[in-house]
Design an enzyme around this catalytic site. Structure first.
Site, mmCIF file in Angstrom:
data_model
loop_
_atom_site.group_PDB
_atom_site.id
_atom_site.type_symbol
_atom_site.label_atom_id
_atom_site.label_comp_id
_atom_site.label_asym_id
_atom_site.label_seq_id
_atom_site.Cartn_x
_atom_site.Cartn_y
_atom_site.Cartn_z
ATOM 1 N N TYR A 148 3.438 6.717 0.614
ATOM 2 C CA TYR A 148 2.049 7.181 0.670
ATOM 3 C C TYR A 148 1.855 8.462 -0.146
ATOM 4 O O TYR A 148 1.267 9.431 0.318
ATOM 5 C CB TYR A 148 1.614 7.371 2.134
ATOM 6 N N ARG A 193 7.194 2.596 4.680
ATOM 7 C CA ARG A 193 7.956 3.820 4.370
ATOM 8 C C ARG A 193 9.464 3.607 4.504
ATOM 9 O O ARG A 193 10.235 4.279 3.830
ATOM 10 C CB ARG A 193 7.458 4.994 5.194
ATOM 11 N N GLU A 231 6.285 -5.722 8.599
ATOM 12 C CA GLU A 231 5.627 -5.188 7.391
ATOM 13 C C GLU A 231 6.068 -3.748 7.133
ATOM 14 O O GLU A 231 5.241 -2.819 7.132
ATOM 15 C CB GLU A 231 4.099 -5.237 7.580
ATOM 16 N N PRO A 232 7.362 -3.507 6.931
ATOM 17 C CA PRO A 232 7.805 -2.132 6.711
ATOM 18 C C PRO A 232 7.287 -1.585 5.397
ATOM 19 O O PRO A 232 7.284 -2.272 4.381
ATOM 20 C CB PRO A 232 9.336 -2.259 6.676
ATOM 21 N N TYR A 269 -3.269 13.061 4.221
ATOM 22 C CA TYR A 269 -3.562 11.701 4.685
ATOM 23 C C TYR A 269 -2.450 11.094 5.522
ATOM 24 O O TYR A 269 -2.687 10.241 6.353
ATOM 25 C CB TYR A 269 -3.819 10.772 3.490
ATOM 26 N N HIS A 295 0.558 -3.540 14.834
ATOM 27 C CA HIS A 295 1.124 -2.389 14.129
ATOM 28 C C HIS A 295 1.051 -1.225 15.096
ATOM 29 O O HIS A 295 -0.039 -0.781 15.455
ATOM 30 C CB HIS A 295 0.343 -2.081 12.844
ATOM 31 N N LYS A 305 0.821 -1.221 0.000
ATOM 32 C CA LYS A 305 0.000 0.000 0.000
ATOM 33 C C LYS A 305 0.853 1.268 0.000
ATOM 34 O O LYS A 305 0.435 2.307 -0.463
ATOM 35 C CB LYS A 305 -0.929 0.008 1.219
ATOM 36 N N GLY A 331 5.918 0.811 10.782
ATOM 37 C CA GLY A 331 6.180 1.913 11.710
ATOM 38 C C GLY A 331 7.578 2.509 11.618
ATOM 39 O O GLY A 331 7.840 3.560 12.199
HETATM 40 N N1 PLP Z 1 1.100 -3.064 7.713
HETATM 41 C C1 PLP Z 1 -0.155 -2.585 7.791
HETATM 42 C C2 PLP Z 1 -1.246 -3.541 8.134
HETATM 43 C C3 PLP Z 1 -0.426 -1.230 7.561
HETATM 44 O O1 PLP Z 1 -1.681 -0.772 7.647
HETATM 45 C C4 PLP Z 1 0.659 -0.370 7.227
HETATM 46 C C5 PLP Z 1 0.430 1.054 7.003
HETATM 47 O O2 PLP Z 1 -0.599 1.611 7.188
HETATM 48 C C6 PLP Z 1 1.942 -0.930 7.112
HETATM 49 C C7 PLP Z 1 2.132 -2.267 7.385
HETATM 50 C C8 PLP Z 1 3.135 -0.106 6.749
HETATM 51 O O3 PLP Z 1 3.461 0.793 7.754
HETATM 52 P P1 PLP Z 1 4.741 1.702 7.650
HETATM 53 O O4 PLP Z 1 4.731 2.375 6.348
HETATM 54 O O5 PLP Z 1 4.588 2.644 8.797
HETATM 55 O O6 PLP Z 1 5.937 0.837 7.837
#
Ligand code: PLP
Length: 450
Positions: free
Chosen positions: A378, A273, A270-271, A322, A196, A67, A236
């Protein structure tokens, strides 16, 4: 599988040693042929992030959150270097599967999934999925009873750019035990715990609290009769240039040693960013300008400059709304003279479309370019062409050593690479000038990155 159908916009420009991604930006911007905003993606930055991740968090296998930025070159590079994927929907799953990624490298990490998407996951063999409520357990029982369930708990960072806990994650003390017992009654297969802490976390100790809760729930799940073996640390982690995951890694590694010392438990994260934020640099152009004067009695006194650029909050800068990001404008041409209070606005007719509200800048003119770093997270997946302003194109670059490493591993042929200092003929397609390249040059094995 090698892809032979080359979309000219998807080719990777191989930089000679004298070029950098910044010199590419300059060359494109100053070519006189570029009017629209554009990105330069340095794929080497993504690979270097992976090297940092493997070095700092050796026990944690990354599953990139699609995403965050689902651009094809990003997914291709990550797939080639062995990263797994966190998908939120049927379409994200398909995008990753189309790259030839095995289903066991995918987690369907959306705790509230439409039934048809669960059905799709079953049909393609993606079995790993997160759940945080009773209704979802019943839904999975009905649609995909052999799914491998990861229970997502809530443990919020006190300081996060985007909080997620108000929407997802069950309370680890009050709700999780009940859900584990229900899953047992339904004869479902709970194989682990996930969380998360919030995106853009600035509170590393929260991972210790979340891992401690996970340990308690692993023990409870075992007592109930499950055999949990997967711990998912979610996202995160910071990814902007100049940020570091060192403190995060120290907290996580210590917490894993304390609560999950055995390698029997497979740890993933699940990195999002972290992998992409700094790899994308956005170049925007000033197309209009308004000079605000003090008042009619003193028409020579300029109080403020308003610059209108060709990307805004409906495009890449949706991240201001967002994702609660802050962006820093960097004029491409070093200015001179006095600094003037200035604001920067997007191209649409909406008054909300403001990119920077008050910043001191040297005076700029129409046609000048403003660069924004750290624009990979994002931004693109959320952008819309509102008011008819196009979403910026991405020019992909790699330095020569990175290209040698990647070219054998990516599902591409040499036609995908432009070996040149700078992209040429920006508007009318790109010139391939790879005659001097030894395509037989054996590529470096990507396993060295793992
Ligand atoms: N995993 C899940 C389920 C998420 O909703 C998100 C972001 O919203 C992420 C991983 C990625 O998070 P980040 O970009 O903070 O590492």
């Amino acid at each position: 599988m090698k892809v032979t159908n080359v979309n000219l916009d998807e080719r990777i420009h191989v930089l000679k040693s004298t070029s950098t991604f910044m010199s590419v930006i300059k060359e494109i911007a100053e070519s006189g042929m570029q009017e629209e905003a554009f990105y330069v993606l340095d794929v080497g930055d993504i690979v270097r992030k992976h090297q940092i991740w493997k070095e700092k968090l050796p026990r944690v296998h990354p599953f990139y959150a699609v995403k965050c930025n689902d651009s094809l070159p990003v997914l291709e590079v990550l797939a080639a270097i062995g990263v797994g994927f966190d998908c939120a929907s049927k379409n994200e799953i398909n995008k990753v599967l189309d790259l030839g990624v095995d289903t066991d490298r995918i987690i369907f990490a959306n705790p509230a999934k439409p039934s048809s998407h669960i059905r799709h996951a079953e049909s393609v063999g993606v079995r790993l999925m997160t759940v945080d409520n009773e209704s979802e357990l019943y839904k999975i029982k009905r649609i995909f009873p052999s799914a491998k369930i990861v229970l997502r708990i809530r443990c919020d960072s006190e300081l996060a750019q985007c909080q997620l806990g108000m929407k997802f994650g069950c309370d680890p003390v009050y709700d999780a035990p009940t859900l584990l017992r229900l899953a047992k009654v339904l004869d479902l297969d709970v194989i682990g715990i996930s969380f998360h802490v919030g995106s853009g976390c600035q509170d590393p100790p929260v991972y210790n609290r979340a891992i401690a809760h996970s340990r308690t729930l692993f023990d409870l799940a075992t007592d109930i009769g499950f055999k949990p073996y997967l711990l998912d640390l979610g996202g995160g982690y910071p990814g902007d240039r100049g940020t570091s995951i060192d403190v995060f890694a120290d907290v996580i590694n210590d917490s894993l040693d304390q609560y999950f010392p055995s390698d029997d438990v497979h740890v993933i994260a699940e990195p999002g960013r972290f992998y992409v934020a700094s790899a994308f640099t956005l170049a925007t152009c000033i197309h209009s300008k308004r000079v605000v004067r003090a008042n009619v009695n003193d028409p020579d006194k300029v109080t403020h400059h308003m610059y209108y650029i060709n990307d805004g909050v409906y495009g890449s800068f949706n991240c201001l709304l967002y994702d609660h990001q802050h962006v820093t404008p960097i004029p491409l041409r070093p200015g001179s003279g006095k600094l003037v209070p200035s604001s920067i606005w997007g191209p649409t007719c909406d008054g909300l479309d403001q990119v920077v509200d008050n910043v001191m800048l040297h005076e700029m003119e129409l046609g000048d370019w403003i660069i924004f770093e750290n624009m990979g997270a994002y931004t693109l997946p959320v952008a819309s062409p509102f008011n008819g302003f196009p979403i910026p194109k991405v020019h992909v670059v790699a330095d020569e050593s990175m290209w040698l490493m990647l070219k054998g591993a990516l599902p591409l042929t040499e036609a995908h690479f432009v070996v040149n200092d700078i992209p040429e003929n920006i508007h009318c397609g790109l010139d391939i000038s790879g005659e001097n390249v030894n395509w037989e040059n054996p590529s470096i094995e990507l396993t060295t990155l793992e």
